[in-house]
Design a protein around this motif. Structure first.
Motif, mmCIF file in Angstrom:
data_model
loop_
_atom_site.group_PDB
_atom_site.id
_atom_site.type_symbol
_atom_site.label_atom_id
_atom_site.label_comp_id
_atom_site.label_asym_id
_atom_site.label_seq_id
_atom_site.Cartn_x
_atom_site.Cartn_y
_atom_site.Cartn_z
ATOM 1 N N LYS A 339 10.583 -45.648 -26.095
ATOM 2 C CA LYS A 339 10.894 -46.420 -27.296
ATOM 3 C C LYS A 339 10.493 -47.869 -27.063
ATOM 4 N N LEU A 340 9.755 -48.428 -28.022
ATOM 5 C CA LEU A 340 9.282 -49.803 -27.920
ATOM 6 C C LEU A 340 10.219 -50.752 -28.669
ATOM 7 N N GLY A 341 10.048 -52.023 -28.384
ATOM 8 C CA GLY A 341 10.907 -53.030 -29.001
ATOM 9 C C GLY A 341 10.785 -53.108 -30.501
ATOM 10 N N ASP A 342 9.648 -52.668 -31.060
ATOM 11 C CA ASP A 342 9.482 -52.709 -32.520
ATOM 12 C C ASP A 342 9.991 -51.443 -33.190
ATOM 13 N N GLY A 343 10.650 -50.561 -32.412
ATOM 14 C CA GLY A 343 11.206 -49.330 -32.972
ATOM 15 C C GLY A 343 10.309 -48.128 -32.864
ATOM 16 N N THR A 344 9.043 -48.314 -32.453
ATOM 17 C CA THR A 344 8.116 -47.196 -32.304
ATOM 18 C C THR A 344 8.604 -46.247 -31.207
ATOM 19 N N ILE A 345 8.539 -44.959 -31.510
ATOM 20 C CA ILE A 345 8.948 -43.938 -30.534
ATOM 21 C C ILE A 345 7.754 -43.026 -30.258
ATOM 22 N N THR A 346 7.476 -42.810 -28.999
ATOM 23 C CA THR A 346 6.434 -41.879 -28.594
ATOM 24 C C THR A 346 6.944 -41.130 -27.366
ATOM 25 N N SER A 347 6.146 -40.257 -26.825
ATOM 26 C CA SER A 347 6.628 -39.481 -25.679
ATOM 27 C C SER A 347 5.570 -39.413 -24.594
ATOM 28 N N SER A 442 -6.026 -42.026 -24.390
ATOM 29 C CA SER A 442 -6.635 -42.033 -25.718
ATOM 30 C C SER A 442 -5.640 -41.678 -26.816
ATOM 31 N N LYS A 443 -4.572 -41.002 -26.460
ATOM 32 C CA LYS A 443 -3.607 -40.550 -27.462
ATOM 33 C C LYS A 443 -2.500 -41.575 -27.691
ATOM 34 N N ASN A 444 -1.844 -42.000 -26.606
ATOM 35 C CA ASN A 444 -0.731 -42.940 -26.727
ATOM 36 C C ASN A 444 -0.901 -44.203 -25.898
ATOM 37 N N GLY A 445 -1.667 -44.088 -24.817
ATOM 38 C CA GLY A 445 -1.768 -45.203 -23.887
ATOM 39 C C GLY A 445 -2.347 -46.464 -24.492
ATOM 40 N N ASP A 446 -3.438 -46.333 -25.217
ATOM 41 C CA ASP A 446 -4.066 -47.518 -25.818
ATOM 42 C C ASP A 446 -3.146 -48.186 -26.830
ATOM 43 N N LYS A 447 -2.318 -47.402 -27.522
ATOM 44 C CA LYS A 447 -1.356 -47.980 -28.481
ATOM 45 C C LYS A 447 -0.323 -48.839 -27.754
ATOM 46 N N LEU A 448 0.127 -48.354 -26.591
ATOM 47 C CA LEU A 448 1.092 -49.116 -25.811
ATOM 48 C C LEU A 448 0.476 -50.419 -25.306
ATOM 49 N N ASP A 449 -0.782 -50.340 -24.882
ATOM 50 C CA ASP A 449 -1.467 -51.530 -24.386
ATOM 51 C C ASP A 449 -1.652 -52.559 -25.506
ATOM 52 N N ARG A 450 -2.005 -52.075 -26.682
ATOM 53 C CA ARG A 450 -2.174 -52.993 -27.828
ATOM 54 C C ARG A 450 -0.847 -53.644 -28.190
ATOM 55 N N TYR A 451 0.233 -52.872 -28.108
ATOM 56 C CA TYR A 451 1.558 -53.439 -28.397
ATOM 57 C C TYR A 451 1.867 -54.586 -27.437
ATOM 58 N N ILE A 452 1.588 -54.386 -26.146
ATOM 59 C CA ILE A 452 1.839 -55.436 -25.156
ATOM 60 C C ILE A 452 1.017 -56.681 -25.471
ATOM 61 N N ASN A 453 -0.248 -56.490 -25.834
ATOM 62 C CA ASN A 453 -1.160 -57.614 -26.039
ATOM 63 C C ASN A 453 -0.971 -58.314 -27.389
ATOM 64 N N SER A 454 -0.287 -57.669 -28.309
ATOM 65 C CA SER A 454 -0.156 -58.242 -29.645
ATOM 66 C C SER A 454 1.268 -58.711 -29.963
ATOM 67 N N THR A 455 2.138 -58.611 -28.981
ATOM 68 C CA THR A 455 3.543 -58.941 -29.200
ATOM 69 C C THR A 455 3.956 -60.077 -28.272
ATOM 70 N N ARG A 456 4.666 -61.045 -28.838
ATOM 71 C CA ARG A 456 5.055 -62.211 -28.031
ATOM 72 C C ARG A 456 6.073 -61.819 -26.956
ATOM 73 N N ASN A 457 6.969 -60.895 -27.275
ATOM 74 C CA ASN A 457 8.035 -60.534 -26.336
ATOM 75 C C ASN A 457 8.188 -59.010 -26.295
ATOM 76 N N PRO A 458 7.213 -58.296 -25.709
ATOM 77 C CA PRO A 458 7.255 -56.824 -25.722
ATOM 78 C C PRO A 458 8.385 -56.273 -24.853
ATOM 79 N N HIS A 459 9.016 -55.226 -25.344
ATOM 80 C CA HIS A 459 10.075 -54.543 -24.618
ATOM 81 C C HIS A 459 9.892 -53.030 -24.762
ATOM 82 N N ALA A 460 10.499 -52.297 -23.846
ATOM 83 C CA ALA A 460 10.417 -50.832 -23.915
ATOM 84 C C ALA A 460 11.548 -50.225 -23.094
ATOM 85 N N VAL A 461 11.783 -48.940 -23.315
ATOM 86 C CA VAL A 461 12.727 -48.175 -22.509
ATOM 87 C C VAL A 461 12.156 -46.774 -22.317
ATOM 88 N N ILE A 462 12.365 -46.201 -21.137
ATOM 89 C CA ILE A 462 11.929 -44.828 -20.826
ATOM 90 C C ILE A 462 13.184 -43.977 -20.684
#
Length: 574
Positions: A339-347, A442-462
């Protein structure tokens, strides 16, 4: 007349392997001389071996000093330290089938038996009694007798046919009426090994394979709550005899051959061997020789096919009399929610035993956490060791491109966790040292990387791993493929069995990752490989033998390979 395989094994049991030694340095060889003639005295066999060595070496003292051991129960042979020219001369002696250098081989559930359709108990009481008289011999890393999978409550004494023994050793509490035998072999130990001379399992592999084949049902088994259920073997009433042939430096041919020679004489009904090595000609292959002599005495040997797939022509243990087992899946998959700081959920995929308690952690990647300058080396995106700064990693979840060691690196830097991006989906994931999971780039990883690079204060939980259903079976990517190299006309592997993320009993002498810094210990653990497949096939063979005790190894092997549907009579009895 070609001598049988029994003699050659005698030499194997006592030799040790010296890699890359000069031509004038003695190395351990196995001299295989076939089968032991019925009623022949062991002292007579040992004297024959000595006389052969004496003629070859030319010196009485040197001949005695060179000999490591003699095999002489079923296999006629011996092991000795020889010079290359002496080995060549021995090979030319009458009665010697082969002479080959000792080598080392490598080690290659709550759900698997349910998936295979084998219920936990038998409704046929007479068959249950027959099953309890079956003795399954395993050549492996030893056994942890204190596991709940080997409790002998309700068992009577060992079958009268049992002639084996229980060796003593450090941390070994002894045998019982479930684990009726435990021997160890370390014939090639030159004194440099730090391994304790004991049948106890310090690795976990042997305990796992033994429980998969014949462990009793244990309720509420899991690894820190993951895959909770009843863990059991395929023939839970059967007895277990462990032959420890694998140590921290591998599994020696000499030890393997000695174990075969003993197991055959001890009275085992089947042998399971989750050990592999490069394919060899049959007369130079300790597993081929040992399993041949077992087959001659009515004992089927089940072996792992190897873990070098999907590359072609990598299958191991290819002798036609062996049941060679590849790895397939069951219908269970492990996933971890992200779960990402913006509420996005992936697995992601993998086995994460840690709970982050729904707390969000700062989320970064290698590029943002690097301590490298333009003149330094290392792949920062992959979080290579030395590329990250502790002050930029501490307390954070770090996104890294695929590798198997990021959890070690991030843990050393006091990171909170890691998400590892891999290029292709994998069907085998290892336990990690910190909260971690894997995603396909290609499925989820690039989305996570973009989130880190486009967010001022990225957060996540596993989140902690959960089990989900998946379509099955399919062949595991790592399972070795044919065609075999020794005899391409014989198709191998013969069969597949569950080998992915199998839950089985484990030793208490090592952590669940095997890392000394890991403080997680468990009575059960997940393991993958054709090592896990072989005991499944061994148990299936034992189950067949419980209904057809007079069937030959070939008949049992054929039944397993050619049966395409459930037998109603067996289903009713089980």
């Amino acid at each position: 007349m070609i001598p049988s395989f029994a003699s050659a094994f005698m030499c194997l049991a006592t030799a040790y392997c010296v890699q890359g030694s000069p031509e004038n340095e003695r190395k351990p060889y196995i001299v295989y001389m076939g089968e032991v003639a019925e009623h022949r005295a062991r002292l007579s066999i040992m004297d024959e071996h000595h006389q052969l060595l004496l003629r070859t070496v030319g010196d009485e003292d040197m001949a005695r000093e060179s000999k490591i051991c003699s095999y002489g129960k079923s296999i006629n042979g011996f092991a000795a330290r020889l010079l290359p020219d002496e080995a060549k001369r021995l090979a030319e002696e009458d009665g010697v089938a082969s002479v080959f250098e000792n080598t080392r081989r490598k080690l290659l559930t709550t759900r698997s038996w349910d998936f295979l359709g084998l219920p936990p108990t038998s409704n046929n009481s007479s068959n249950a009694i027959v099953e309890s008289n079956i003795i399954l011999g395993l050549l492996d890393t030893g056994i942890w007798p204190g596991s709940p999978s080997f409790n002998d409550k309700g068992y009577g004494p060992p079958p009268a046919k049992w002639k084996g023994k229980c060796d003593k050793g450090a941390n070994f509490t002894g045998c019982n009426n479930k684990v009726i035998g435990a021997r160890y072999y370390h014939l090639d130990n030159d004194g440099s090994s730090t391994d304790e001379p004991t049948p106890v399992d310090t690795d976990g592999h042997g305990t796992h394979t033994a429980s998969t084949a014949a462990g009793i049902p244990v309720k509420d088994s899991s690894v820190y709550g993951i895959a909770k259920g009843t863990a059991r073997g395929g023939v839970p009433s059967a007895r277990i005899a462990m032959y420890k042939v694998c140590w921290s430096d591998g599994c020696s041919d000499m030890d393997i051959l000695a174990a075969f020679d003993d197991a055959i004489a001890d009275g085992v009904d089947l042998i399971s061997l989750s050990i592999g090595g490069n394919s060899k000609e049959y007369f130079n292959d300790s597993v081929a020789i040992g399993s041949f002599h077992a087959m001659r005495k009515g004992i089927l040997t089940s072996c792992a096919a190897g873990n070098d797939g999907p590359t072609l022509a990598t299958v191991e243990n290819v002798a036609p009399w062996i049941l060679t087992v590849g790895a397939s899946s069951i219908d269970r998959q492990f996933t971890s929610t992200i779960k990402l700081g913006d509420g996005t959920i992936t697995s992601g995929y993998g086995i994460n035993t840690f709970s982050m308690k729904n707390k969000m952690y700062p989320f970064t990647n290698g590029a943002h956490a690097t301590n490298l300058t333009g003149n330094d080396y290392g792949n920062i995106s992959a979080c290579d060791s030395g590329t990250l700064g502790k002050n930029k990693v501490k307390g954070k979840i770090v996104y890294c491109l695929g590798d198997s060691s990021q959890d070690h690196t991030i843990r050393m830097l006091d990171g909170a966790g890691t998400i590892v991006a891999i290029d292709e989906p994998s069907d085998n994931y290892l336990l990690t040292l910190i909260p971690a999971t894997y995603v396909v780039r290609s499925k989820n990883g690039d989305k996570l990387d973009r989130y880190i690079n486009s967010t001022r204060n990225p957060h996540a939980v596993i989140y902690k791993t959960k089990t989900v259903h998946m379509a099955a079976p399919f062949v595991a990517s790592f399972s070795s493929r044919g065609p075999q190299l020794t005899n391409p006309n014989i198709l191998k592997p013969d069969i597949t069995a569950p080998g992915l993320n199998v839950l089985g009993a484990y030793t208490e002498l090592t952590s669940i990752t095997g890392e000394s810094t890991d403080r997680r210990y468990s009575a059960f653990n997940f393991m993958s490989g054709t090592s896990m497949s072989s005991p499944h096939a061994s148990a299936a063979a034992a189950y067949v033998k419980s209904f057809h005790p007079d069937w030959s190894p070939a008949a049992i092997k054929s039944a397993l390979m050619t049966t395409g549907k459930t037998s109603k009579s067996h289903q009713a009895n089980r």
